[in-house]
Enzyme design. Structure first.
Site, PDB file in Angstrom:
ATOM      1  N   ASP A 146       2.244  -8.851  19.950  1.00  0.00           N
ATOM      2  CA  ASP A 146       1.966  -7.452  20.162  1.00  0.00           C
ATOM      3  C   ASP A 146       3.135  -6.615  19.295  1.00  0.00           C
ATOM      4  OD1 ASP A 146       1.414  -4.745  21.088  1.00  0.00           O
ATOM      5  OD2 ASP A 146       0.011  -5.628  22.482  1.00  0.00           O
ATOM      6  N   CYS A 195      -9.359  -7.303  12.227  1.00  0.00           N
ATOM      7  CA  CYS A 195     -10.062  -7.894  11.228  1.00  0.00           C
ATOM      8  C   CYS A 195      -9.268  -8.072  10.018  1.00  0.00           C
ATOM      9  CB  CYS A 195     -11.547  -7.482  10.914  1.00  0.00           C
ATOM     10  SG  CYS A 195     -12.733  -7.626  12.161  1.00  0.00           S
ATOM     11  N   HIS A 230     -11.645  -4.507  19.146  1.00  0.00           N
ATOM     12  CA  HIS A 230     -11.914  -5.782  19.020  1.00  0.00           C
ATOM     13  C   HIS A 230     -11.248  -6.471  20.073  1.00  0.00           C
ATOM     14  CE1 HIS A 230     -11.849  -9.109  15.464  1.00  0.00           C
ATOM     15  NE2 HIS A 230     -11.624  -9.665  16.703  1.00  0.00           N
ATOM     16  N   HIS A 244      -4.172  -9.901  26.184  1.00  0.00           N
ATOM     17  CA  HIS A 244      -2.867  -9.827  26.348  1.00  0.00           C
ATOM     18  C   HIS A 244      -2.363 -11.215  27.092  1.00  0.00           C
ATOM     19  CE1 HIS A 244      -2.665  -5.401  24.854  1.00  0.00           C
ATOM     20  NE2 HIS A 244      -3.963  -5.496  25.285  1.00  0.00           N
ATOM     21  N   HIS A 278      -9.684  -8.550  22.623  1.00  0.00           N
ATOM     22  CA  HIS A 278      -8.054  -9.184  22.697  1.00  0.00           C
ATOM     23  C   HIS A 278      -7.855  -9.505  24.011  1.00  0.00           C
ATOM     24  CE1 HIS A 278      -7.524  -4.991  22.109  1.00  0.00           C
ATOM     25  NE2 HIS A 278      -6.401  -5.178  22.563  1.00  0.00           N
ATOM     26  N   GLY A 313      -8.140   1.369  28.883  1.00  0.00           N
ATOM     27  CA  GLY A 313      -6.788   1.309  27.810  1.00  0.00           C
ATOM     28  C   GLY A 313      -6.969   0.381  26.596  1.00  0.00           C
ATOM     29  N   ASN A 321      -8.564  -5.467  28.513  1.00  0.00           N
ATOM     30  CA  ASN A 321      -8.609  -4.132  28.720  1.00  0.00           C
ATOM     31  C   ASN A 321     -10.311  -3.847  27.998  1.00  0.00           C
ATOM     32  OD1 ASN A 321      -6.514  -3.557  29.685  1.00  0.00           O
ATOM     33  ND2 ASN A 321      -5.271  -2.884  27.473  1.00  0.00           N
ATOM     34  N   HIS A 363     -15.644 -10.557  14.842  1.00  0.00           N
ATOM     35  CA  HIS A 363     -15.601  -9.304  15.313  1.00  0.00           C
ATOM     36  C   HIS A 363     -16.463  -9.085  16.651  1.00  0.00           C
ATOM     37  CE1 HIS A 363     -14.427  -5.017  15.467  1.00  0.00           C
ATOM     38  NE2 HIS A 363     -15.632  -4.767  15.865  1.00  0.00           N
ATOM     39  N   CYS A 383     -11.610  -2.291  11.190  1.00  0.00           N
ATOM     40  CA  CYS A 383     -10.876  -2.825  12.160  1.00  0.00           C
ATOM     41  C   CYS A 383      -9.555  -3.397  11.811  1.00  0.00           C
ATOM     42  CB  CYS A 383     -11.637  -3.953  12.818  1.00  0.00           C
ATOM     43  SG  CYS A 383     -10.909  -4.880  14.267  1.00  0.00           S
TER      44      CYS A 383
END
Length: 104
Positions: A31, A8, A95, A99, A97, A90, A84, A47, A5
């Site tokens: 990003d 990670c 993992h 945005h 997250h 998308g 997402n 994770h 990952c």
């Protein structure tokens, strides 16, 4: 932790990524393919593949507080959040997250 990952690996310092904010539960970094002038990712240290797998209510709260702290650090008063969940929606990295996107 998942050995393959990328998030990670970022969390473990393998890429020298600068964190906008971090605590014992999460890290926040910019990003690499921003969709807004400010585009950060709030990522749990543990994770979790996606929101579908997140069962820890405390971690859910920590992630939302991380969004707030990251926005404050970036000087954002208004911002958009996006999660997402699954490839069809998308999600590019498996993992969880969040945005955080906005303009200064």
């Amino acid at each position: 932790m998942s050995e393959d990952c990328i998030f990670c690996k970022i969390i473990n310092g393998e890429f020298g990524t600068e964190f906008v904010y971090e605590n014992e539960h999460l890290v926040v970094f910019n990003d690499i393919n921003p969709k807004a002038p400010v585009h950060m990712l709030v990522v749990p240290r543990v994770h979790v593949a996606s929101l579908n797998e997140l069962e820890d209510k405390n971690l859910m709260g920590e992630l939302l507080m991380g969004v707030k702290k990251a926005a404050e650090k970036a000087g954002l008063k208004s911002y958009r959040t996006q999660i997402n969940t699954g490839k069809e929606a998308g999600q590019e990295v498996s993992h969880l997250h969040i945005h955080v996107m906005g303009r200064k």
